[in-house]
Design a protein around this motif. Structure first.
Motif, PDB file in Angstrom:
ATOM      1  N   ARG A 127       1.080  -1.196   0.082  1.00  0.00           N
ATOM      2  CA  ARG A 127       0.010  -0.099  -0.030  1.00  0.00           C
ATOM      3  C   ARG A 127       0.829   1.134   0.073  1.00  0.00           C
ATOM      4  O   ARG A 127       1.979   1.155   0.509  1.00  0.00           O
ATOM      5  CB  ARG A 127      -0.982   0.066   1.003  1.00  0.00           C
ATOM      6  N   ALA A 186     -11.031   7.632   3.195  1.00  0.00           N
ATOM      7  CA  ALA A 186     -12.318   8.053   3.906  1.00  0.00           C
ATOM      8  C   ALA A 186     -12.831   9.374   3.645  1.00  0.00           C
ATOM      9  O   ALA A 186     -14.084   9.444   3.623  1.00  0.00           O
ATOM     10  CB  ALA A 186     -11.660   8.167   5.444  1.00  0.00           C
ATOM     11  N   ARG A 187     -12.133  10.151   2.988  1.00  0.00           N
ATOM     12  CA  ARG A 187     -12.395  11.602   2.903  1.00  0.00           C
ATOM     13  C   ARG A 187     -13.532  11.414   1.394  1.00  0.00           C
ATOM     14  O   ARG A 187     -14.150  12.407   0.992  1.00  0.00           O
ATOM     15  CB  ARG A 187     -11.530  12.521   2.531  1.00  0.00           C
ATOM     16  N   LYS A 208     -12.823   2.549   1.968  1.00  0.00           N
ATOM     17  CA  LYS A 208     -12.718   3.057   3.469  1.00  0.00           C
ATOM     18  C   LYS A 208     -14.057   3.794   3.909  1.00  0.00           C
ATOM     19  O   LYS A 208     -14.499   4.445   2.990  1.00  0.00           O
ATOM     20  CB  LYS A 208     -11.398   3.883   3.567  1.00  0.00           C
ATOM     21  N   ARG A 238     -11.409   2.397   9.346  1.00  0.00           N
ATOM     22  CA  ARG A 238     -10.376   3.105   9.570  1.00  0.00           C
ATOM     23  C   ARG A 238     -10.475   4.005  10.739  1.00  0.00           C
ATOM     24  O   ARG A 238      -9.770   5.012  11.095  1.00  0.00           O
ATOM     25  CB  ARG A 238      -9.870   3.830   8.384  1.00  0.00           C
TER      26      ARG A 238
HETATM   27  C1  PEP Z   1      -4.227   6.514   3.879  1.00  0.00           C
HETATM   28  O1  PEP Z   1      -4.564   5.403   3.593  1.00  0.00           O
HETATM   29  O2  PEP Z   1      -3.046   6.968   3.859  1.00  0.00           O
HETATM   30  C2  PEP Z   1      -5.260   7.250   4.046  1.00  0.00           C
HETATM   31  C3  PEP Z   1      -5.334   8.641   3.637  1.00  0.00           C
HETATM   32  O3  PEP Z   1      -6.322   6.988   4.779  1.00  0.00           O
HETATM   33  P1  PEP Z   1      -7.959   7.520   5.060  1.00  0.00           P
HETATM   34  O4  PEP Z   1      -8.514   7.839   3.829  1.00  0.00           O
HETATM   35  O5  PEP Z   1      -8.422   6.489   5.736  1.00  0.00           O
HETATM   36  O6  PEP Z   1      -7.596   8.625   5.856  1.00  0.00           O
END
Ligand code: PEP
Ligand code: MN
Length: 349
Positions: A127, A186-187, A208, A238
């Motif tokens: 990742r 997530a965003r 996510k 997450r």
């Molecule tokens: C990430 O995986 O680095 C990330 C930005 O995660 P998230 O979207 O869960 O904040």
């Protein structure tokens, strides 16, 4: 009167279809707006008795009440958890699949050294973000296309598939040939045009959960992905925002377990973002394994103090080794296993 989805078997000849149409005569049966991706999915509305009769017709595989808000990803549709292939691993089965790597792709050196270490420890995917969705526009935004090439190169050298975040619909085409799994951050969980674009391309998608999204909103976002015909969807919890500030977010393992119970989608846990604290990644990873989750996504960096994003939560490669050893020791008692590090080593060499 209740509306239902009727899912027809997909091996029907014209005679069978004719008999189905005759049985459905007294009902309002329309091919739904999902028709392009799911031609065998019809919407039926009408008399309960007639519907119950049609449900037993030999052409009908499944009847799903439309008052269930997520008929496509709901458990009743398939029963079994779907296996989603990623590189040499399958997410959703007996293997506890761990993907690892840096938050951001920062350089060739950083990415390659991390890839080698996580592959040797038994990680099944690399990742890393090439495009980063940063809270502040003044922070490092990722290396973009150059980062993607670095990631691909490191992944190929270690025989790992690439999981990386896609920020907007226009990037799907740019990235599709270089990624093995798209990550929706997530965003972006409710960026519906992004979800639609991802539902119409061939790669699996890691969805996510938004930090402020309810469990139901998360399921409905997954419904968007499946609606266009892409069933290779994996959920990822997450952490959500609560009143608690001691940890970066609050890991909602209960919602993740509910997702496993109520849908056929595999679920991964990201304890790095959920806790923000390296010392809590071990306990939360063990809890995720014990709770029947399908795997993890972990941030690892060779020099966390120099990281351009999320350095505070990154594990050192040695710490990642220890985590994988601990999980490998725990897994058999739970009827699970991790990839053996020696196999990963051979693949990495
Ligand atoms: C990430 O995986 O680095 C990330 C930005 O995660 P998230 O979207 O869960 O904040
Ligand atoms: Mn991160």
């Amino acid at each position: 009167m209740a509306r239902h989805y009727l899912q027809l078997r997909d091996d029907l000849d014209e005679a069978a279809l004719e008999s189905y149409r005759a049985s459905a005569e007294s009902l309002e049966v329309v091919t739904s707006r999902l028709a392009e991706a799911w031609p065998q999915l019809h919407v039926a509305e009408g008399d309960d008795q007639a519907l119950a009769k049609l449900a037993t017709h030999r052409t009908v595989e499944l009847v799903l009440p439309l008052d269930e808000r997520f008929p496509l990803v709901g458990r009743p549709r398939y029963g079994e958890t779907r296996l989603v292939r990623l590189g040499e691993a399958s997410i959703g089965g007996a293997e506890f699949v761990v993907g690892a790597g840096p938050c951001s792709v920062e350089s060739r050196d950083q990415t390659m050294s991390t890839a080698k270490r996580v592959a040797a420890a038994g990680a099944r995917a690399l990742r890393g973000g090439a495009w980063k969705p940063r809270t502040s526009p003044h922070d490092f935004q990722g290396l973009g296309v150059e980062g993607l090439a670095i990631l691909r190169h490191a992944a190929d050298a270690t025989n790992l598939p690439v999981v990386t975040e896609v920020l907007e619909p226009s990037l799907v085409e740019v990235m599709v040939d270089s990624v093995d799994m798209f990550q929706v951050g997530a965003r972006n969980m409710q960026n519906f045009s992004l979800l639609r674009a991802l539902s119409e391309q061939p790669r699996p998608v890691l969805l996510k959960r938004g930090a402020g999204a309810t469990w139901k909103e998360w399921m409905l976002a997954a419904e968007y992905l499946v609606m266009g015909g892409n069933e290779d969807v994996v959920l990822c919890e997450r952490g959500i925002r609560t009143f608690e500030t001691a940890t970066r977010f609050t890991l909602d393992l209960a919602s993740a377990a509910l997702a496993k119970q109520e849908s056929w989608l595999p679920v991964l846990i990201d304890p790095s973002h959920a806790t923000g604290l390296p010392s809590l990644i071990g306990p939360m990873s063990a809890a995720s394994l014990a709770a029947g989750m399908d795997g993890l996504l972990i941030e690892v960096h060779p020099r966390p103090e120099e990281a351009l994003s999320d350095g505070d939560q990154a594990l050192l490669p040695d710490e990642f080794d220890a985590l994988m050893a601990r999980l490998s020791a725990l897994a058999p008692a739970l009827g699970r296993q991790l990839a053996s590090p020696s196999i990963a080593n051979m693949e990495a060499s």
